[in-house]
Design a protein around this motif. Structure first.
Motif, PDB file in Angstrom:
ATOM      1  N   ASP A  79       0.914  -1.313  -0.100  1.00 35.70           N
ATOM      2  CA  ASP A  79      -0.121   0.024  -0.064  1.00 35.70           C
ATOM      3  C   ASP A  79       0.848   1.221  -0.001  1.00 35.70           C
ATOM      4  O   ASP A  79       0.536   2.036  -0.504  1.00 35.70           O
ATOM      5  CB  ASP A  79      -0.829   0.093   1.194  1.00 35.70           C
ATOM      6  N   GLU A  80       2.088   1.274   0.688  1.00 36.96           N
ATOM      7  CA  GLU A  80       2.634   2.342   0.716  1.00 36.96           C
ATOM      8  C   GLU A  80       3.397   2.611  -0.623  1.00 36.96           C
ATOM      9  O   GLU A  80       3.553   3.865  -1.117  1.00 36.96           O
ATOM     10  CB  GLU A  80       3.726   2.264   1.896  1.00 36.96           C
ATOM     11  N   ALA A  81       3.852   1.479  -1.366  1.00 40.94           N
ATOM     12  CA  ALA A  81       4.532   1.548  -2.499  1.00 40.94           C
ATOM     13  C   ALA A  81       3.511   2.165  -3.601  1.00 40.94           C
ATOM     14  O   ALA A  81       3.863   2.888  -4.417  1.00 40.94           O
ATOM     15  CB  ALA A  81       5.172   0.250  -2.887  1.00 40.94           C
ATOM     16  N   THR A  82       2.323   1.666  -3.319  1.00 40.63           N
ATOM     17  CA  THR A  82       1.250   2.021  -4.479  1.00 40.63           C
ATOM     18  C   THR A  82       0.866   3.660  -4.119  1.00 40.63           C
ATOM     19  O   THR A  82       0.857   4.263  -5.193  1.00 40.63           O
ATOM     20  CB  THR A  82      -0.077   1.262  -4.038  1.00 40.63           C
ATOM     21  N   ALA A  83       0.732   3.950  -2.902  1.00 37.46           N
ATOM     22  CA  ALA A  83       0.614   5.631  -2.536  1.00 37.46           C
ATOM     23  C   ALA A  83       1.725   6.491  -3.160  1.00 37.46           C
ATOM     24  O   ALA A  83       1.511   7.376  -3.666  1.00 37.46           O
ATOM     25  CB  ALA A  83       0.291   5.561  -1.189  1.00 37.46           C
TER      26      ALA A  83
END
Length: 348
Positions: A128-132
């Motif tokens: 999720d962090e990488a997607t954001a």
């Protein structure tokens, strides 16, 4: 670790219990500690102060005090006025721990190039962090067969958010995924933001964000993953993806004819893997089909080639030229050799 973690060691990462202090201090001094030493203080794993050593899962390595402090301060930043006392405590605690180990060299810390993510919740949080943070491109390899609709539904909101930011996506699947209506619906919703291609076989799951961070599984059941940020490793995986992409067939294009009368595209792939000596279960896994389906194809292949045994099937496969790469399209169909007992094959 349920029931044995922070309930028994109620504290945050900035103020360890006595047991946690001893184990973490020892880990910082030595560079790593055996996993069994941390069993009495599961709080260190739950707070991500220790994580598995990528080179030996029986050992745990400490998260650098600087990284822990940065993580704490990231949350504190939004509540500075109410958190001044805690911020000072965190800085003082981890500056002291930093003094226990060797001073960091210039350049990125060793622990940030390869990070082991232990557990589905940590894997998802890192994703999720990488997607954001993603701004340009996502490349994925999705092995297996037909994608379950619940997986596609869970990932749809993230994909829609990426599309809204102008991020382009390219996905590689196995040919079997073409038969899943859920995937077709997903691609229709995403429009031209997603390109999809298929191959008979793909590598294991791979997700690349902006060609700077990659995620790959680290065990068979995918409860461990590696987050890779080392530029050389990430570039290598990008190269692997691009070469597979050039070999793949667009999802909207039909699969090519095999050029051999009576042999389907999948049966040709199975024949080539049989010729390499692989067992049914291995062939099924590589092609993203069930073992039962694989054996049904082998039975039809044996019937078409007039083979009464596996040994004879291997001979027939070689005689028909199915043990090598496909012939270029446009050369016309290849006639199977005359074999005793073989009827006229029909095209499937």
């Amino acid at each position: 670790m349920a029931g044995h973690g922070t309930d028994g060691h109620p504290h945050g990462a900035d103020r360890l219990c006595e047991a946690g202090d001893r184990v973490y201090s020892r880990a910082v001094r030595r560079g790593r500690v055996p996993r069994e030493e941390a069993e009495a203080v599961p709080c260190l794993l739950e707070l991500a102060l220790l994580h598995p050593d990528p080179d030996d899962m029986a050992w745990l390595v400490p998260t650098s005090p600087q990284e822990v402090m940065t993580r704490l301060l990231r949350g504190v930043y939004d509540e500075v006025s109410a958190s001044q006392r805690r911020m000072g405590s965190a800085v003082a605690a981890f500056e002291w721990y930093a003094g226990l180990g060797p001073q960091p060299q210039n350049g990125p810390a060793e622990g940030t190039a390869i990070r082991v993510l232990d557990g589905l919740s940590r894997i998802q949080a890192a994703m999720d962090e990488a997607t954001a943070a993603c701004t340009t491109e996502v490349l994925t390899v999705q092995p297996g067969g037909i994608r379950p609709e619940h997986e596609l539904t869970e990932g749809l909101h993230r994909a829609m958010a990426l599309r809204a930011r102008g991020v382009r996506m390219r996905d590689l699947y196995t040919h079997v995924a073409r038969h899943g209506q859920g995937l077709l619906n997903y691609l229709e919703l995403m429009g031209d933001a997603v390109q999809a291609r298929t191959l008979e076989e793909v590598i294991d799951r791979l997700i690349l964000f902006d060609r700077t961070v990659a995620f790959i599984p680290a065990n068979a059941d995918r409860t461990l993953a590696l987050e890779l940020r080392h530029p050389a490793l990430v570039q290598y995986l990008v190269t692997v993806f691009e070469r597979l992409w050039r070999l793949a067939i667009p999802l909207t294009a039909p699969l090519p004819e095999t050029g051999i009368e009576g042999i389907s595209y999948r049966e040709r792939s199975i024949a080539a893997l049989l010729a390499e000596g692989h067992q049914d279960a291995v062939i099924a896994e590589r092609l993203g089909i069930s073992v039962r389906t694989c054996r049904a194809h082998i039975a039809r292949l044996s019937e078409t080639l007039g083979a009464a045994s596996r040994t004879q099937l291997g001979v027939r496969i070689a005689q028909a030229g199915l043990d090598g790469p496909p012939r270029p399209s446009g050369l016309g169909p290849i006639s199977l050799p005359d074999v005793p007992g073989r009827g006229s094959p029909t095209v499937r």
